[in-house]
Write an enzyme that holds these catalytic residues in place. Structure first.
Site, PDB file in Angstrom:
ATOM      1  N   ASP A 178    -102.706  13.569   5.333  1.00 52.12           N
ATOM      2  CA  ASP A 178    -103.593  13.410   6.489  1.00 52.12           C
ATOM      3  C   ASP A 178    -105.035  13.262   6.021  1.00 52.12           C
ATOM      4  OD1 ASP A 178    -105.197  13.838   8.813  1.00 52.12           O
ATOM      5  OD2 ASP A 178    -103.547  14.947   9.744  1.00 52.12           O
ATOM      6  N   SER A 184    -105.047  17.576  16.374  1.00 50.95           N
ATOM      7  CA  SER A 184    -106.313  17.437  15.667  1.00 50.95           C
ATOM      8  C   SER A 184    -107.309  18.481  16.180  1.00 50.95           C
ATOM      9  CB  SER A 184    -106.802  16.003  15.823  1.00 50.95           C
ATOM     10  OG  SER A 184    -107.747  15.675  14.852  1.00 50.95           O
ATOM     11  N   HIS A 223    -102.501  10.674  10.342  1.00 52.92           N
ATOM     12  CA  HIS A 223    -103.110  11.774  11.082  1.00 52.92           C
ATOM     13  C   HIS A 223    -102.234  12.114  12.281  1.00 52.92           C
ATOM     14  CE1 HIS A 223    -106.156  14.432  12.487  1.00 52.92           C
ATOM     15  NE2 HIS A 223    -106.527  13.688  13.510  1.00 52.92           N
TER      16      HIS A 223
END
Length: 556
Positions: free
Chosen positions: A494, A265, A525
């Protein structure tokens, strides 16, 4: 809402299951044992793999004026204490794995300002667990950043280490850290726990009048002033560029020629910045759930709104196949039902069983809904929470989801996830958009997401009142001369880092030859997990054997 953290998707499922089964949140251990030097010679100058046989730039040579005490330091590893409130609620003091391998903690001292490396310093909190392989077979350290920005690596790694066990037994020491401004690395503090709770309970939804807009500006400026009062001298130095420089000092202190790295991320943004600043020091790197490199805050927030809306519609489509779906039998009805629920909560929050008497406001409900979209495994809890809110007049489960997302533990203490996120984002880009300019984008945001758009619109003004207005230096991602390829991994469904952003990051870094892209067709995610054999095999091959998959590989 702009929290790009893999930890949200993994931790929330197990924690919510435990909480709902037991009727209370998992209590954290209060142990605060001091770390002791174990005398372990791993990390005391041992040269690692991931670039063996090449010469990297020594840390001291990268920063003229950096003292030998900082440039040549080696980490003294010792026992770990339990996570502190700033690091977030964990599962007690990490001691050892099932095979007896101990968790070890330490610190790395880094300069606050790399332009004045002989000035003030920060002690950066570290954690690791070593590989069981023989010294001659070890690959070095694999450094993790779990996203946010603002997630504590020291608090997170012991909670999900089983996901990376094959990488450890394959030859990597698993290492993570609290980035500067996070957790126990001079963690940013702005408000007290009670002040945060009070603010959430006063929530009346996104502003819809000039009076409410003015109130939002005043609240933002008051919050920024509180951050400056508690952490003001540090705020200008909490940039991603400086954290990347910290990672190069960490690489050197670990004894590795190159940085082997797993960024998730926001950690992908950090990894790309590192590759730009230190291309010759890039080892085997994976960037999973890739952040869009577009510096335009409006474009970024619109992409987030579209991503969460898409994930919500995928959930509603799945929910509608069941007989007891609380949001109706089709996606359109479900979206309208949730919009109405949020509007109703603005006028009248729902009661909960919270011992402090907190209610489920519209903002907390929206946060709880978003939290459950980070992983398909948590959709069942979203169904439970919506059913409670719509049919039983209770906000318990949605509040629980919101608390985990916001970093609130079972004792009402908040980690510094949110203030760190704001501080790091505003260090990278402290420009602020005035209210009259923000509202011009209202239609675009509401089109992008009927549910989340109106809330995310105001994220573009998140640095209102910040004590400085210009970043020290812009982030750059170009790394065409990286010493090794960076494997990008992106998931089509996502919500937090939509797939299109990964394609743009690939181009920004240097194209498919420098940053091949692995596509995971699915939801959630972050793609890497032992349960996803296709992704895990590709990532493990890249990290453990240097067998980088070709650009365009798809996993279904």
């Amino acid at each position: 809402m702009n929290i790009h953290s893999h930890f949200r998707s993994r931790r929330v499922v197990g924690a919510i299951t435990t909480a709902l089964t037991a009727g209370l949140l998992v209590a954290s251990c209060s142990s605060r044992d001091l770390a002791l030097d174990l005398g372990d010679d791993r990390g005391q100058g041992t040269e690692g793999g991931g670039g063996a046989g090449t010469e990297s730039v020594p840390a001291g040579d990268s920063y003229p004026g950096l003292s030998d005490a900082l440039a040549q330091q080696r980490i003294q590893w010792g026992d770990c204490a339990a996570p502190t409130p700033l690091q977030g609620e964990g599962m007690g003091r990490p001691t050892q794995l099932s095979d007896g391998t101990p968790w070890q903690c330490g610190t790395l001292t880094v300069p606050v300002d790399y332009e004045r490396p002989d000035g003030d310093t920060i002690d950066m909190a570290l954690i690791r667990v070593v590989s069981p392989v023989a010294e001659e077979d070890r690959l070095g350290s694999l450094v993790f950043n779990f996203g946010g920005p603002g997630s504590s690596g020291v608090g997170t790694l012991p909670l999900i280490d089983e996901e990376y066990e094959e990488l450890r037994t394959g030859g990597f020491d698993l290492v993570s850290f609290d980035p500067r401004g996070v957790g126990e690395s001079s963690g940013v503090v702005c408000l007290s726990d009670d002040e945060i709770d009070d603010g959430d309970q006063e929530d009346t939804g996104p502003p819809r009048s000039a009076e409410e807009e003015a109130e939002l500006v005043a609240d933002s400026e008051e919050y920024a002033a509180a951050c400056a009062a508690h952490s003001g001298d540090l705020l200008p130095h909490l940039s991603t560029n400086n954290t990347a420089r910290d990672m190069d000092l960490l690489r050197h202190a670990l004894g590795d020629d190159r940085l082997n790295y797993f960024g998730i991320s926001y950690g992908t943004e950090l990894g790309a910045v590192y590759a730009h600043l230190f291309p010759e020091n890039v080892g085997r790197a994976v960037l999973d759930a890739v952040v869009d490199p577009n510096p335009d805050p409006v474009a970024q927030s619109l992409l987030d709104a579209e991503g969460f809306q898409l994930a919500l519609e995928h959930y509603l489509e799945d929910c509608a196949t069941g007989a007891d779906c609380p949001t109706g039998g089709d996606v359109g009805t479900g979206v309208a039902t949730i919009e109405t629920l949020l509007d109703d909560l603005t006028a009248e929050p729902l009661p909960t069983g919270d011992p402090e008497g907190r209610r489920l406001t519209s903002g907390l409900a929206m946060t709880g809904i978003a939290a459950a979209l980070y992983s398909e495994d948590s959709w069942e809890y979203l169904t439970m929470g919506l059913d409670e809110a719509l049919n039983a007049g209770s906000g318990d489960t949605l509040l629980l989801l919101a608390d985990f997302y916001n970093g609130r533990d079972s004792q009402g203490r908040y980690s510094n996830l949110m203030p760190a996120l704001n501080a790091i984002r505003c260090a990278d880009d402290p420009s602020r958009m005035e209210v009259d300019e923000v509202v011009r984008h209202r239609d675009a945001f509401e089109t992008a997401s009927p549910v989340f758009g109106e809330w995310m619109l105001w994220g573009v003004s998140g640095c209102l009142g910040w004590p400085f207005e210009e970043a020290a230096e812009p982030e750059e991602f170009s790394a065409p001369d990286a010493a090794a390829p960076l494997l990008l991994v992106a998931t089509t469904g996502d919500p937090a880092t939509p797939y299109a952003g990964a394609e743009r990051m690939q181009e920004a870094i240097g194209g498919p030859s420098v940053a091949p892209l692995l596509t995971n067709d699915g939801e959630g995610h972050g793609a890497y997990t032992p349960d996803n054999a296709c992704v895990a095999d590709a990532v493990n091959g890249h990290l453990l054997r240097g067998e980088t998959p070709e650009d365009g590989l798809r996993c279904e």
